[in-house]
Design a protein around this motif. Structure first.
Motif, short mmCIF file in Angstrom:
data_model
loop_
_atom_site.label_atom_id
_atom_site.label_comp_id
_atom_site.label_asym_id
_atom_site.label_seq_id
_atom_site.Cartn_x
_atom_site.Cartn_y
_atom_site.Cartn_z
N GLN A 115 0.80 -1.21 0.00
CA GLN A 115 0.00 0.00 0.00
C GLN A 115 0.84 1.27 0.00
O GLN A 115 1.91 1.33 0.62
N SER A 116 0.30 2.27 -0.69
CA SER A 116 0.82 3.64 -0.65
C SER A 116 2.33 3.68 -0.86
O SER A 116 3.09 4.10 0.01
N LEU A 117 2.77 3.24 -2.02
CA LEU A 117 4.20 3.23 -2.33
C LEU A 117 4.73 4.61 -2.64
O LEU A 117 5.94 4.79 -2.79
N GLY A 118 3.84 5.59 -2.78
CA GLY A 118 4.29 6.95 -3.04
C GLY A 118 4.49 7.25 -4.52
O GLY A 118 4.88 8.36 -4.87
N GLN A 119 4.25 6.28 -5.35
CA GLN A 119 4.41 6.47 -6.79
C GLN A 119 3.27 5.74 -7.51
O GLN A 119 2.87 4.65 -7.09
N SER A 120 2.79 6.34 -8.58
CA SER A 120 1.80 5.65 -9.41
C SER A 120 2.41 5.11 -10.70
O SER A 120 1.79 4.32 -11.39
N ASP A 121 3.62 5.57 -11.01
CA ASP A 121 4.34 5.06 -12.19
C ASP A 121 5.43 4.12 -11.71
O ASP A 121 6.45 4.57 -11.15
N VAL A 122 5.23 2.83 -11.92
CA VAL A 122 6.20 1.85 -11.43
C VAL A 122 6.40 0.75 -12.46
O VAL A 122 5.59 0.56 -13.38
N THR A 123 7.48 0.03 -12.26
CA THR A 123 7.74 -1.19 -13.03
C THR A 123 7.75 -2.36 -12.05
O THR A 123 8.41 -2.30 -11.01
N MET A 124 6.99 -3.39 -12.36
CA MET A 124 6.93 -4.59 -11.52
C MET A 124 7.55 -5.74 -12.30
O MET A 124 7.27 -5.94 -13.48
N THR A 125 8.40 -6.49 -11.62
CA THR A 125 9.05 -7.62 -12.27
C THR A 125 9.08 -8.81 -11.32
O THR A 125 9.37 -8.66 -10.13
N SER A 126 8.76 -9.96 -11.83
CA SER A 126 8.91 -11.20 -11.09
C SER A 126 9.24 -12.28 -12.10
O SER A 126 9.38 -12.00 -13.30
N PHE A 127 9.43 -13.47 -11.63
CA PHE A 127 9.56 -14.56 -12.58
C PHE A 127 8.75 -15.73 -12.08
O PHE A 127 8.41 -15.83 -10.90
N TYR A 171 9.92 -18.10 -16.75
CA TYR A 171 9.82 -16.89 -17.56
C TYR A 171 9.76 -15.65 -16.67
O TYR A 171 9.26 -15.70 -15.54
N THR A 172 10.22 -14.54 -17.20
CA THR A 172 10.08 -13.26 -16.54
C THR A 172 8.72 -12.66 -16.89
O THR A 172 8.28 -12.71 -18.03
N PHE A 173 8.07 -12.11 -15.88
CA PHE A 173 6.78 -11.45 -16.04
C PHE A 173 6.94 -10.03 -15.53
O PHE A 173 7.44 -9.84 -14.42
N SER A 174 6.52 -9.05 -16.32
CA SER A 174 6.71 -7.66 -15.89
C SER A 174 5.52 -6.81 -16.32
O SER A 174 4.76 -7.18 -17.22
N SER A 175 5.38 -5.69 -15.65
CA SER A 175 4.35 -4.73 -16.04
C SER A 175 4.86 -3.33 -15.75
O SER A 175 5.79 -3.15 -14.94
N GLN A 176 4.27 -2.37 -16.40
CA GLN A 176 4.70 -1.00 -16.23
C GLN A 176 3.49 -0.07 -16.27
O GLN A 176 2.59 -0.25 -17.11
N THR A 177 3.48 0.89 -15.37
CA THR A 177 2.50 1.97 -15.43
C THR A 177 3.26 3.27 -15.62
O THR A 177 4.20 3.56 -14.89
N SER A 178 2.87 4.03 -16.62
CA SER A 178 3.55 5.28 -16.93
C SER A 178 2.53 6.26 -17.47
O SER A 178 2.05 6.11 -18.60
N GLY A 179 2.16 7.23 -16.65
CA GLY A 179 1.14 8.17 -17.07
C GLY A 179 -0.18 7.45 -17.31
O GLY A 179 -0.67 6.71 -16.45
N PHE A 181 6.84 -18.84 -7.84
CA PHE A 181 6.97 -17.46 -8.24
C PHE A 181 7.96 -16.73 -7.34
O PHE A 181 8.15 -17.10 -6.19
N GLY A 182 8.54 -15.68 -7.88
CA GLY A 182 9.29 -14.77 -7.04
C GLY A 182 10.73 -14.62 -7.48
O GLY A 182 11.18 -15.36 -8.33
N PRO A 183 11.47 -13.66 -6.89
CA PRO A 183 10.96 -12.61 -6.02
C PRO A 183 10.21 -11.55 -6.82
O PRO A 183 10.25 -11.55 -8.04
N LEU A 184 9.56 -10.64 -6.11
CA LEU A 184 8.86 -9.53 -6.74
C LEU A 184 9.64 -8.25 -6.49
O LEU A 184 10.00 -7.93 -5.36
#
Lengths: 86, 208
Positions: B77-89, B148-156, B200-203
């Motif tokens: 919760q409340s990471l202080g950012q809305s634009d982030v990149t998430m990566t796990s495998f 496999y690597t799984f990732s997501s990105q939020t940017s604007g 899964f992991g790490p995140l």
């Protein structure tokens, strides 16, 4: 591969985590093959999907076989706005 | 890839990128930190959807906890950012969906990027006012099992997800929930033979 835009109604599908999601009917009738993709280009608010007319625009990246199948499907052929090879 | 990810730490800034969360999933169901595991840094995840509310129980030492049929979800919760990149495998032997929760506001309002190895399909779903809408899908080939690597990105206004370096990608533009600053991870388990060996992991969650 081809990029096409067409009109489709909304349907519903149970996707990951067992959630029922609004889903393009064209993908229920023509399930995407490996390498194919879909995105909503209309951007209708998900909480306010108009039930009538139940139609919106999607963009598909699909194989020649899928394009041919859509062109032969009376439910979707009239709603193909454009297509182009990629 | 795994060694590189494990070397990062929360709050560490590397080449303009700040690590907000590094969850090694090293905490047992009873709260015991597993010895010998990479320490977890960053905020404690909040179990939003966990049916028994016991906390971070669903991934133990990177391996799915065989505790029954569950739909657990941990939210940071409340990471202080809305634009982030998430990566796990993920290492799949079964059919356990892996889901990243993006821009979480509450249980009725959030985005999710989910990969279903059974259908090899990557979904980007918007949940708004408890109504789910699949905004984009992409189907991979030859990815029902393996690591496999799984990732997501939020940017604007852009939300995107990527499976195995582009084997499947989804992207969508929307301003809905754009300012939400909570993110998470979830899995849909069907334990038993169908999901045996899924891990899964790490995140890692970074900004930007």
């Amino acid at each position: 591969m081809n990029r096409i835009r067409l009109l489709t109604p909304w349907g519903t599908k149970t996707t990951g985590r067992g959630k029922v999601s609004n889903f393009p009917q064209v993908l229920l009738d023509h399930p995407p093959l490996a390498g194919e993709s879909y995105r909503d280009v209309t951007g209708q608010p998900s909480g306010n999907l108009p039930p009538s007319p139940n139609v919106y625009t999607v963009e598909l990246v699909c194989t020649d076989a899928t394009l041919s199948a859509l062109q032969a499907d009376a439910n979707y052929a009239p709603g193909i706005l454009w297509s182009e090879p990629t | 890839m795994t060694m590189h990810l494990a070397s990062l730490g929360a709050g560490k800034k590397t080449s303009g990128t700040t690590t907000l969360v590094h969850d090694a999933f090293n905490t047992a169901a009873n709260g015991t930190v597993l010895s010998g595991e990479t320490p977890t840094t960053g905020p404690t995840p909040h179990p939003v959807f966990n049916p028994d509310g016991t906390g971070e129980f669903f991934i133990l030492n990177g391996t799915a906890d065989p505790g029954g049929n569950q739909f657990p979800c941990d939210i940071y919760q409340s990471l202080g950012q809305s634009d982030v990149t998430m990566t796990s495998f993920a290492h799949w032997n079964g059919d356990c969906d892996l889901t990243f929760i993006l821009r979480f506001q509450d249980v009725n309002n959030y985005w999710s990027a989910s990969y279903d190895p059974g259908s090899e399909t990557l979904y980007l779903i918007e949940t708004l006012a408890a109504s789910n809408t699949t905004r984009a899908t992409s189907v991979a080939s030859g990815h029902t099992s393996g690591s496999y690597t799984f990732s997501s990105q939020t940017s604007g206004t852009t939300l995107s997800a990527n499976m195995d370096s582009g084997a499947a990608t989804v992207s969508y533009s929307s301003s809905d929930l754009q300012s939400a600053q909570s993110f998470g991870i979830a899995a849909a388990f069907n334990f038993g033979a169908a999901s045996g060996g899924d891990a899964f992991g790490p995140l890692i969650i970074t900004h930007p």
